[in-house]
Scaffold this active site. Structure first.
Site, short mmCIF file in Angstrom:
data_model
loop_
_atom_site.label_atom_id
_atom_site.label_comp_id
_atom_site.label_asym_id
_atom_site.label_seq_id
_atom_site.Cartn_x
_atom_site.Cartn_y
_atom_site.Cartn_z
N ARG A 104 0.84 -1.20 0.00
CA ARG A 104 0.00 0.00 0.00
C ARG A 104 0.87 1.24 0.00
O ARG A 104 1.88 1.30 0.72
CB ARG A 104 -1.01 -0.02 1.14
CG ARG A 104 -0.41 -0.23 2.49
CD ARG A 104 -1.48 -0.27 3.54
NE ARG A 104 -0.90 0.12 4.82
CZ ARG A 104 -1.60 0.49 5.85
NH1 ARG A 104 -2.91 0.52 5.80
NH2 ARG A 104 -1.01 0.84 6.97
N THR A 108 -1.33 7.47 0.20
CA THR A 108 -2.75 7.36 -0.19
C THR A 108 -3.43 6.14 0.42
O THR A 108 -4.66 6.06 0.43
CB THR A 108 -2.86 7.23 -1.72
OG1 THR A 108 -2.22 5.99 -2.11
CG2 THR A 108 -2.19 8.39 -2.44
N ASP A 200 4.19 -2.73 11.74
CA ASP A 200 4.23 -3.13 10.33
C ASP A 200 4.67 -4.60 10.26
O ASP A 200 5.81 -4.93 10.59
CB ASP A 200 5.22 -2.23 9.57
CG ASP A 200 5.18 -2.51 8.08
OD1 ASP A 200 4.85 -1.59 7.31
OD2 ASP A 200 5.49 -3.66 7.67
N ASP A 203 7.80 -5.45 8.06
CA ASP A 203 9.05 -4.96 8.67
C ASP A 203 9.45 -5.82 9.87
O ASP A 203 10.62 -6.13 10.07
CB ASP A 203 8.90 -3.50 9.11
CG ASP A 203 8.91 -2.54 7.93
OD1 ASP A 203 9.34 -2.95 6.83
OD2 ASP A 203 8.48 -1.39 8.12
C1 PRP Z 1 0.69 -4.73 4.89
C2 PRP Z 1 -0.02 -6.04 5.18
C3 PRP Z 1 -1.18 -6.00 4.23
C4 PRP Z 1 -1.51 -4.54 4.16
C5 PRP Z 1 -2.75 -4.29 4.97
O1 PRP Z 1 1.45 -4.83 3.73
O2 PRP Z 1 0.79 -7.17 5.05
O3 PRP Z 1 -0.88 -6.51 2.94
O4 PRP Z 1 -0.39 -3.84 4.75
O5 PRP Z 1 -3.16 -2.97 4.87
P1 PRP Z 1 -4.51 -2.54 4.14
O6 PRP Z 1 -5.57 -3.44 4.66
O7 PRP Z 1 -4.67 -1.12 4.59
O8 PRP Z 1 -4.32 -2.65 2.67
P2 PRP Z 1 2.36 -3.62 3.20
O9 PRP Z 1 1.55 -2.71 2.35
O10 PRP Z 1 3.06 -3.01 4.36
O11 PRP Z 1 3.37 -4.35 2.22
P3 PRP Z 1 4.63 -5.26 2.56
O12 PRP Z 1 4.11 -6.51 3.24
O13 PRP Z 1 5.24 -5.54 1.24
O14 PRP Z 1 5.54 -4.48 3.48
N1 URA Z 2 -0.15 -3.10 7.63
C1 URA Z 2 0.63 -3.47 8.68
O1 URA Z 2 1.63 -4.19 8.48
N2 URA Z 2 0.28 -3.06 9.90
C2 URA Z 2 -0.79 -2.30 10.13
O2 URA Z 2 -1.06 -1.96 11.31
C3 URA Z 2 -1.58 -1.89 9.04
C4 URA Z 2 -1.23 -2.33 7.80
#
Ligand code: PRP
Ligand code: URA
Length: 209
Positions: A104, A108, A200, A203
């Site tokens: 995401r 935005t 996160d 992370d």
């Molecule tokens: C995190 C998580 C979901 C998303 C959830 O991924 O693993 O995929 O956020 O958020 P949402 O419901 O608001 O869409 P992230 O976007 O951090 O990507 P990553 O796992 O590649 O770090």
């Molecule tokens: N994605 C994450 O990894 N953590 C949150 O709290 C929300 C979205």
């Protein structure tokens, strides 16, 4: 909540508490996510249909139960979905796997799609989409959209933590997709993070912050 199952087994809740703790190490975080995936996999597959197949034990010929139908598909939303995927595959090693690359945009909160690879025949297979976090639901809705576009018609969504806002949005967008979560937290903050949450997930799994 309609279509939502909170899998609140004490072992899951205990492990989740350790995962939430900001001082938990990356290695422990990953191990706990895998262990919780085992416990949640048990629940999300509880109603799979069985059929009797003939086998020979060392003592007798019998008809014994086995899971019926096509192989399951686990669809992991990258990156953090892979932490759940590993645990799911421990229990269902013959499952097929789809990888859906979505992150995401931090400003935005809109989903950015960068990868999609799935088994070619998705129709009439049970597809379990996995991602630890259901926050705004933008990522999970986009992942399910992609799968449905390619013929998926029997889906479930499995996560670790959900925000009430995300659950509402997801179940409106995809009312045919049951949600399984270990907990529903209080709310999203202004940056779209789940509160109290665990931070996160990607992370914390991969040490990228
Ligand atoms: C995190 C998580 C979901 C998303 C959830 O991924 O693993 O995929 O956020 O958020 P949402 O419901 O608001 O869409 P992230 O976007 O951090 O990507 P990553 O796992 O590649 O770090
Ligand atoms: N994605 C994450 O990894 N953590 C949150 O709290 C929300 C979205």
């Amino acid at each position: 909540m309609r279509g939502v199952t909170v899998v609140d087994h004490p072992l899951i809740q205990h492990k989740l508490t350790i995962m939430r703790d900001k001082d938990t190490s990356i290695a422990s975080f990953r191990r706990l996510l895998r262990e919780i995936a085992h416990l949640m996999c048990y629940e999300v597959t509880r109603d799979l249909e069985l059929e009797l197949i003939p086998i020979d034990t060392p003592m007798a010929h019998i008809e014994a139960p086995a899971i019926k139908g096509k192989k399951l598909v686990f669809a992991s939303i990258l990156r953090a979905g892979n932490g759940l995927l590993d645990g799911m595959l421990d229990l269902v090693p013959a499952a097929r796997v789809a990888h859906i690359g979505i992150y995401r945009d931090h400003e935005t909160l809109e989903p950015v799609e960068y990868y999609f690879k799935a088994p070619s025949e998705l129709e009439n297979r049970l597809i379990i989409v996995v991602d630890p976090m259901l926050a705004t639901a933008n990522s999970s809705i986009a992942a399910v959209d992609q799968l449905k576009k390619r013929g998926a018609n029997n889906l479930r969504f499995l996560c670790l933590l959900a925000a009430p806002e995300g659950i509402e949005k997801f179940t409106k967008a995809h009312p045919d997709v049951p949600v399984f979560t270990a907990a529903i937290d209080s709310h999203l903050n202004e940056k779209g993070y789940i509160i109290p949450g665990l931070g996160d997930a990607g992370d914390r799994m991969y040490g990228t912050k």
